[in-house]
Design an enzyme around this catalytic site. Structure first.
Site, PDB file in Angstrom:
ATOM      1  N   ARG B 191      -2.240  -8.609   5.332  1.00 32.31           N
ATOM      2  CA  ARG B 191      -1.852  -8.763   3.921  1.00 32.31           C
ATOM      3  C   ARG B 191      -0.368  -9.101   3.888  1.00 32.31           C
ATOM      4  NH1 ARG B 191      -1.903  -3.236   1.802  1.00 32.31           N
ATOM      5  NH2 ARG B 191       0.343  -3.350   1.812  1.00 32.31           N
ATOM      6  N   HIS B 195       0.892  -4.040  -1.530  1.00 33.59           N
ATOM      7  CA  HIS B 195      -0.468  -3.782  -2.012  1.00 33.59           C
ATOM      8  C   HIS B 195      -0.650  -4.296  -3.432  1.00 33.59           C
ATOM      9  CE1 HIS B 195      -4.321  -1.840  -2.512  1.00 33.59           C
ATOM     10  NE2 HIS B 195      -3.891  -1.292  -3.630  1.00 33.59           N
ATOM     11  N   TYR B 203       6.436   0.405   4.529  1.00 35.92           N
ATOM     12  CA  TYR B 203       5.684   1.082   5.593  1.00 35.92           C
ATOM     13  C   TYR B 203       5.348   0.172   6.766  1.00 35.92           C
ATOM     14  CZ  TYR B 203       2.517  -0.931   2.145  1.00 35.92           C
ATOM     15  OH  TYR B 203       1.923  -1.786   1.251  1.00 35.92           O
TER      16      TYR B 203
HETATM   17  C1  LIG Z   1     -12.584   5.118  -4.512  1.00 34.55           C
HETATM   18  C2  LIG Z   1     -11.187   4.590  -4.524  1.00 34.55           C
HETATM   19  N1  LIG Z   1     -10.223   5.269  -3.890  1.00 34.55           N
HETATM   20  C3  LIG Z   1      -8.951   4.828  -3.882  1.00 34.55           C
HETATM   21  C4  LIG Z   1      -8.625   3.674  -4.537  1.00 34.55           C
HETATM   22  C5  LIG Z   1      -7.181   3.205  -4.600  1.00 34.55           C
HETATM   23  N2  LIG Z   1      -7.043   2.054  -3.721  1.00 34.55           N
HETATM   24  C6  LIG Z   1      -7.181   0.793  -4.175  1.00 34.55           C
HETATM   25  S1  LIG Z   1      -7.106  -0.317  -2.961  1.00 34.55           S
HETATM   26  C7  LIG Z   1      -6.866   0.867  -1.808  1.00 34.55           C
HETATM   27  C8  LIG Z   1      -6.722   0.473  -0.383  1.00 34.55           C
HETATM   28  C9  LIG Z   1      -7.911  -0.257   0.103  1.00 34.55           C
HETATM   29  O1  LIG Z   1      -7.725  -0.621   1.414  1.00 34.55           O
HETATM   30  P1  LIG Z   1      -8.742  -1.603   2.111  1.00 34.55           P
HETATM   31  O2  LIG Z   1     -10.137  -1.176   1.851  1.00 34.55           O
HETATM   32  O3  LIG Z   1      -8.321  -1.732   3.521  1.00 34.55           O
HETATM   33  O4  LIG Z   1      -8.544  -2.974   1.332  1.00 34.55           O
HETATM   34  P2  LIG Z   1      -7.184  -3.838   1.187  1.00 34.55           P
HETATM   35  O5  LIG Z   1      -6.478  -3.341  -0.025  1.00 34.55           O
HETATM   36  O6  LIG Z   1      -6.387  -3.647   2.418  1.00 34.55           O
HETATM   37  O7  LIG Z   1      -7.654  -5.235   1.008  1.00 34.55           O
HETATM   38  C10 LIG Z   1      -6.841   2.129  -2.384  1.00 34.55           C
HETATM   39  C11 LIG Z   1      -6.628   3.384  -1.671  1.00 34.55           C
HETATM   40  C12 LIG Z   1      -9.658   2.993  -5.220  1.00 34.55           C
HETATM   41  N3  LIG Z   1      -9.406   1.880  -5.929  1.00 34.55           N
HETATM   42  N4  LIG Z   1     -10.926   3.455  -5.176  1.00 34.55           N
END
Ligand SMILES: Cc1ncc(C[n+]2csc(CCOP(=O)(O)OP(=O)(O)O)c2C)c(N)n1
Ligand SMILES: [Mg+2]
Lengths: 330, 271
Positions: B191, B195, B203
């Site tokens: 990425r 975020h 980080y």
């Molecule tokens: C059930 C849930 N827990 C926490 C979140 C908050 N959250 C949104 S994206 C994210 C990280 C997701 O990481 P990943 O699955 O690796 O996808 P990326 O963002 O790296 O594409 C988090 C913790 C959420 N949206 N839904």
């Protein structure tokens, strides 16, 4: 003496003070570690307490909320942070079937002294899965205490009470309030559960407002005061236990009640309050109890839609005026 | 792109909170997408869904999702429906590295493998879930290995190489259409930005981002096409410029679109 702190800072103070005093307390959740939590509540705590006690979890809400219960049952005092209260739904079995019932099902032999901190409320276009105000889910689940603070001072005092309490507490923090400042008393103080705060005295109508709605209610009270309409504004601060006596006493004095809450209308905390007051204050009521809540819809993304769905000051003002028609002050 | 290029009409995708790319690759209209992201009445979901909830069933896009991991069982369910109705469609299910720690991931892989559902699970392993690096959220390096637990193929591919992704997806899709069940394809990627807008991404270790930028999938594919004499520098530049122009145009169009009327919030709760 007091200082001005944001809600996030006040919560952090409560966490740090309690964690310094009791080594059994630890906090876990998504991005709470070095990142300090997405709303900055645990900022700097990783450095002070280390990664064991300020523990990043995988995205596994059912897992870490359940783990909080396991730890609590055998002597730990965990605090689980759910980044958005909406994600409580992912952990609902642990919250509802496990945490809430652990004590009862054991015939009072088990204690589950844990806190689940979570965020509630719409913060501006975070849409249907990141904007809910699900506190009614928890109020509807016997065995859970539910706190809904509206000021930094109450955040600190109620969180300390929650941490020291031997019951599981769902602690609902409004996202829009994290960076709003307020006076916070110095030193170690606790705000008791089940004691409402009368934020403003008034005689024409009572407004019971929950979480951020307290601020809206106070703004409306200010406005109406200029016309001679005096609202009594009550912040219950905890939904379970609820300070019913303070609410009843106020309604018996004013004869009118509006309940304002960001949860959706049907099956809401406001409905519960309206129902109890209608019975307990029946002889004193001069108008039907009004509820100003979110509409019975998911929270939409688009700003004009969100604004329509979320209860606003105007909505409260209209509701107050509607029950004051014909009253001496109006 | 490598995934959706393999898909046909009648195939479906489920997406994530990071779904705009999936959406465009599956044939969604950039104008209507931008209008939705801006909360306008003419957006795909009338402004009700927004950035994290764009859906367009007519293009097989079942929906982005604000709940991490929630799309995975939904993909399995769509595959079940395809299977039960005797259609030869497949479902591509996108999710992140961190989503593979949700119970839904494990439950859905078990269901899909048990019932031999026509679904391909695509893990975009970009090394992070918000601030938490993969080695701090799980005890494995290759998420594809989790396929072993469900008795299905698991494959690691270089997510910066669109042709490698395409090949892996083609193999998995063939298997799914042939009735042999699901596969798990893990694409190693990165990425570039924080975020969310406003995340400075402190980080990340120094140099990490730069190293991954060297491996920009768009740049690498362009170079490859040029090296093989399929297009020249000039054409490569044109493609990139026209893509950028299309998005800018979509954005400008969307910004002119009307806001929804507030009362519209009350519609669409039920059929
Ligand atoms: C059930 C849930 N827990 C926490 C979140 C908050 N959250 C949104 S994206 C994210 C990280 C997701 O990481 P990943 O699955 O690796 O996808 P990326 O963002 O790296 O594409 C988090 C913790 C959420 N949206 N839904
Ligand atoms: Mg990731």
């Amino acid at each position: 003496m007091s200082r001005e702190l944001t809600q996030a800072e006040a919560l952090r103070e409560a966490l740090c003070e309690e964690m310094r005093a009791d080594k059994q307390i630890f906090i876990m959740g998504e991005d709470v570690g070095p990142h300090g939590g997405i709303f900055t509540v645990t900022k700097g705590m990783f450095d002070e307490f280390g990664g064991e006690r300020v523990r990043d979890t995988p995205i596994s809400e059912a897992g870490f909320v359940g783990a909080a219960l396991g730890a609590a049952i055998i002597g730990g005092r965990p605090i689980a942070e759910l980044m958005f209260g909406d994600f409580a739904a992912v952990a609902m079995d642990q919250l509802v079937n496990q945490i809430a019932k652990a004590r009862y099902m054991s015939g009072g032999k088990v204690k589950a002294p844990l806190v689940v901190r979570l965020t509630i409320g719409a913060r501006g276009s975070t849409a249907a899965q990141h904007s809910q105000s699900p506190h009614a889910w928890f109020m509807h689940t016997p065995g859970l205490y539910v706190a809904v603070p509206s000021t930094p001072a109450d955040c600190k005092g109620l969180l300390k009470t929650a941490i020291r309490n031997d019951n599981p507490v769902v602690f609902c923090e409004h996202k829009k309030l994290y960076f709003v400042k307020g006076q916070v008393p110095d030193g170690d103080y606790m705000t008791p559960f089940g004691v409402a705060d009368i934020k403003r005295q008034g005689k024409h109508a009572t407004v019971v407002a929950i979480s951020i709605m307290v601020n809206k209610a106070l703004a409306v009270a200010d406005k109406l005061a200029r016309e001679g309409i005096e609202l009594e504004v009550i912040d219950p601060r905890t939904l379970v236990p609820m300070d019913w006596e303070t609410i009843f006493k106020s309604v018996r004095k004013t004869g009118r009640l509006v309940v304002m809450d960001e949860g959706c209308f049907t099956g809401s905390v406001a409905a519960e309050i309206a129902s109890k007051v209608s019975k307990e204050c029946f002889d004193y009521l001069d108008a039907p109890v009004e509820r100003v809540c979110a509409t019975d819809t998911p929270i939409p993304f688009s700003p004009p839609l969100e604004e329509f769905v979320i209860p606003q000051e105007d909505d409260l003002e209209k509701a107050v005026r509607s029950i004051l028609v014909g009253a001496a002050c109006a | 792109m490598g995934v959706c290029e393999v898909l046909k009409d009648g195939d479906f995708v489920t997406s994530t909170h990071r779904g705009h790319g999936h959406f465009l690759a599956k044939g969604g209209d950039p104008k209507l997408m931008m209008a939705e992201i801006m909360g306008r009445e003419t957006g795909y979901c009338k402004g009700k869904g927004g950035s994290m909830h764009i859906a367009d069933i007519s293009h097989g896009i079942i929906g982005a999702n604000g709940i991490v991991g929630a799309g995975i069982p939904i993909a399995a369910g769509a595959a079940l429906q395809l299977q039960m109705s005797g259609k030869d469609g497949v479902v591509a299910c996108f999710f992140g590295d961190a989503a593979s720690n949700q119970g839904t991931f494990h439950e859905a892989l078990n269901l899909a493998s048990l019932w031999k559902l026509p679904v391909v699970f695509i893990c975009e392993n970009n090394l992070y879930g918000i601030s938490v690096r993969q080695d701090r959220h799980q005890n494995i390096t290759n998420i594809a290995n989790r396929a072993i637990a469900y008795g299905i193929p698991g494959e690691v591919v270089d997510g910066t190489n669109v042709l490698a992704v395409y090949d892996a997806m083609a193999r998995a899709t063939k298997r799914a259409r042939g009735g042999d069940g699901p596969s798990l394809v893990e694409c190693k990627c990165y990425r570039w930005l924080g975020h969310h807008a406003g995340d400075p991404a402190h980080y990340r270790p120094a140099g990490e981002l730069e190293a991954w930028k060297e491996r920009c999938p768009v740049k690498l594919f362009g170079e490859r096409l040029i090296d093989n004499g399929i297009i020249d520098e000039q054409q490569s530049k044109q493609v990139l410029e026209s893509a950028a122009a299309e998005m800018l145009e979509a954005q400008a169009w969307a910004a002119q679109q009307p806001w929804p009327l507030p009362e519209k919030a009350l519609e669409d709760v039920y059929v």
